[in-house]
Design an enzyme around this catalytic site. Structure first.
Site, PDB file in Angstrom:
ATOM      1  N   TYR A 201       0.893  -1.271   0.126  1.00  0.00           N
ATOM      2  CA  TYR A 201       0.134  -0.084   0.067  1.00  0.00           C
ATOM      3  C   TYR A 201       1.221   1.019  -0.242  1.00  0.00           C
ATOM      4  O   TYR A 201       1.778   1.802   1.285  1.00  0.00           O
ATOM      5  CB  TYR A 201      -1.178  -0.128   1.257  1.00  0.00           C
ATOM      6  CG  TYR A 201      -1.910  -1.050   0.984  1.00  0.00           C
ATOM      7  CD1 TYR A 201      -3.099  -1.004   0.695  1.00  0.00           C
ATOM      8  CD2 TYR A 201      -1.295  -2.180   1.816  1.00  0.00           C
ATOM      9  CE1 TYR A 201      -3.728  -1.725   1.415  1.00  0.00           C
ATOM     10  CE2 TYR A 201      -2.463  -3.329   1.883  1.00  0.00           C
ATOM     11  CZ  TYR A 201      -4.006  -2.799   1.396  1.00  0.00           C
ATOM     12  OH  TYR A 201      -4.960  -3.812   1.534  1.00  0.00           O
ATOM     13  N   PRO A 294     -12.447  -0.586  -0.518  1.00  0.00           N
ATOM     14  CA  PRO A 294     -11.627  -1.451  -0.917  1.00  0.00           C
ATOM     15  C   PRO A 294     -10.278  -1.253  -0.093  1.00  0.00           C
ATOM     16  O   PRO A 294      -9.984  -2.255   0.066  1.00  0.00           O
ATOM     17  CB  PRO A 294     -11.754  -1.211  -1.858  1.00  0.00           C
ATOM     18  CG  PRO A 294     -11.313  -0.234  -2.908  1.00  0.00           C
ATOM     19  CD  PRO A 294     -12.798   0.447  -2.041  1.00  0.00           C
TER      20      PRO A 294
HETATM   21  C1  PHB Z   1      -7.435  -7.331  -4.106  1.00  0.00           C
HETATM   22  O1  PHB Z   1      -6.472  -7.931  -4.504  1.00  0.00           O
HETATM   23  O2  PHB Z   1      -8.414  -6.927  -5.524  1.00  0.00           O
HETATM   24  C2  PHB Z   1      -7.111  -6.016  -3.009  1.00  0.00           C
HETATM   25  C3  PHB Z   1      -6.374  -6.451  -1.695  1.00  0.00           C
HETATM   26  C4  PHB Z   1      -6.551  -5.752  -0.802  1.00  0.00           C
HETATM   27  C5  PHB Z   1      -7.175  -4.286  -1.175  1.00  0.00           C
HETATM   28  C6  PHB Z   1      -7.985  -3.633  -1.908  1.00  0.00           C
HETATM   29  C7  PHB Z   1      -8.401  -5.569  -3.384  1.00  0.00           C
HETATM   30  O3  PHB Z   1      -6.924  -3.521   0.123  1.00  0.00           O
END
Ligand code: PHB
Ligand code: APR
Length: 395
Positions: A201, A294
């Site tokens: 991230y 997400p």
């Molecule tokens: C994903 O792999 O699509 C994914 C993983 C972590 C997140 C959001 C999406 O926080």
């Protein structure tokens, strides 16, 4: 037709609920607007919390997950100055699994098919009635154009954020909280080995970026983009250049591997909570009741937690005529929902560029705090790896 539980929606919430009910000998029917192929092909989230994996394994859904899922100890959080690893196992003794929702949906569809589960795909005009009686009904037109009418002991709305269930709770009864974020994600799926062992991230002055994966051969990557973005504005070269820039860091020794992009789409970011998650004999579960952005990977896990709580409550209601656990469902589920809503909001705000330099300094300070304080990192780890499924019952 009469059945103990009528479920609207064949996403992970609806399918897992029917599986859990069947394990306790309670029959259900699932009514789904889309085709089986459509539901199976949707590309969605990819992270399972520790307790989601435990639950799925305990009900016979763990075989492919064990062989294809990738167990991760933690995640990387980074700014251009520093990449830090937050080790959930060291901090809170729990890990997470990379396992695409598409894979879980396949496991659920296969398990339900084997058990002879009735799923009415391609249903139209889905409606519900008599919700405040003990004989609620669902009506719909099936894929052949025949009108169908189901009488049940309980109806469960697992029909996501655009389905009719949440609308069936009168405005005079419900309360809604909503937040739309001023940015979206451009998500791509690429046929290239991940350039990282665990998720990254990344905070970056150009905007947030993230590196996830689906398998040792397939990468999933995201870029923060403005809300009105069209996929056509981003050539594949522009996407890879932006990802390389935002995911790179000055401590060096790392390079992003590019490859063919097989899918690209723009995802809006929204928080939404509806209270109550129950109205008479209608219960809401998953995205039908709540949406999270997400960033914290909570959407799928919340859907799993909802139905893990709801299944035994419905068994008590249907089999023993005990309405106690069903009456507590909404309040208990909403405690976890609000914890995850806060965590997703917090993580989203910490990592996305708002354009305000004051916000940027606060964000960098928070990232430094996470890298220098074990207590802060443990709080992050506890939320990300997820609380046990029983954690919210006693608080
Ligand atoms: C994903 O792999 O699509 C994914 C993983 C972590 C997140 C959001 C999406 O926080
Ligand atoms: N009638 C019947 N089914 C419907 C209707 C309707 N009118 N409207 C929507 N549906 C179906 C959708 O086609 C979908 O298959 O309800 C299902 C809802 O599934 P999901 O959207 O996958 O929601 P849920 O099962 O709660 O799973 C939550 O999905 O969006 C992600 O991040 C979220 O991963 C989380 C998960």
């Amino acid at each position: 037709m009469r059945v103990p539980v009528a479920i609207i929606g064949a996403g992970p919430a609806g399918m897992l609920l029917s599986h859990l009910l069947a394990a306790d000998g309670i029959e259900s029917i699932i009514v789904e607007a889309r085709s089986e192929q459509y539901v199976l092909a949707r590309i969605r989230a990819g992270i399972l919390e520790h307790s989601s994996v435990e639950l799925l394994s305990s009900v016979g859904l763990g075989a492919r997950l064990a062989s294809r899922g990738l167990r991760h100890r933690g995640v990387y959080l980074q700014s251009p100055e520093e990449r830090q690893h937050i080790d959930f196992v060291d901090l809170v003794g729990r890990s997470v699994w990379v396992y695409g929702q598409t894979e879980l949906q396949k496991d659920l569809v296969d398990a339900r098919a084997e058990a002879g589960q009735q799923i009415c795909y391609e249903a139209t005009d889905v409606g519900m009635d008599n919700l405040t009686t003990d004989r609620p009904t669902v009506s719909f037109t099936d894929h052949r154009g025949c009108h169908r009418h189901i009488e049940a002991d309980a109806i469960v709305g697992c029909d996501g954020s655009f389905g009719p269930s949440r609308e069936a709770i009168p405005n005079t009864v419900k309360q809604i909280w909503e937040r739309t974020y001023p940015y979206s994600w451009l998500g791509v799926l690429a046929s290239v080995a991940p350039s990282t062992d665990e998720l990254i991230y990344a905070w970056h002055p150009d905007g947030f970026a993230m590196h996830s994966m689906r398998s040792p051969e397939v990468s999933r990557l995201y870029l923060q983009v403005p809300n009105d973005t069209l996929v056509s504005q981003w050539s594949h070269q522009r996407i890879w250049d932006a990802l390389a820039e935002r995911l790179g860091h000055t401590t060096g020794g790392w390079e992003l591997k590019a490859g063919p992009i097989t899918e690209a789409s723009v995802l809006p970011m929204r928080s939404y909570v509806q209270n109550p998650m129950r109205y008479g004999r209608l219960f809401l579960a998953g995205d039908a009741a709540h949406i999270v952005p997400p960033t914290g990977a909570k959407g799928l896990n919340l859907a799993i937690a909802d139905v893990a709580l709801l299944a035994p409550a419905l068994v008590a209601l249907v089999r023993n005529k005990d309405s106690g656990p069903a009456a507590e469902y909404s309040d208990t589920a909403l405690r976890r929902v609000w914890r995850c809503t806060h965590f997703s909001w917090w993580m989203t705000n910490m990592l996305h560029i708002s354009g305000d330099p004051f916000d940027a300094e606060l964000q960098k300070s928070q990232l430094r705090w996470l890298s220098t304080s074990t207590a802060a990192a443990a709080g992050f780890a506890e939320n990300y790896a997820g609380l046990p499924l029983t954690a919210m019952k006693t608080r």
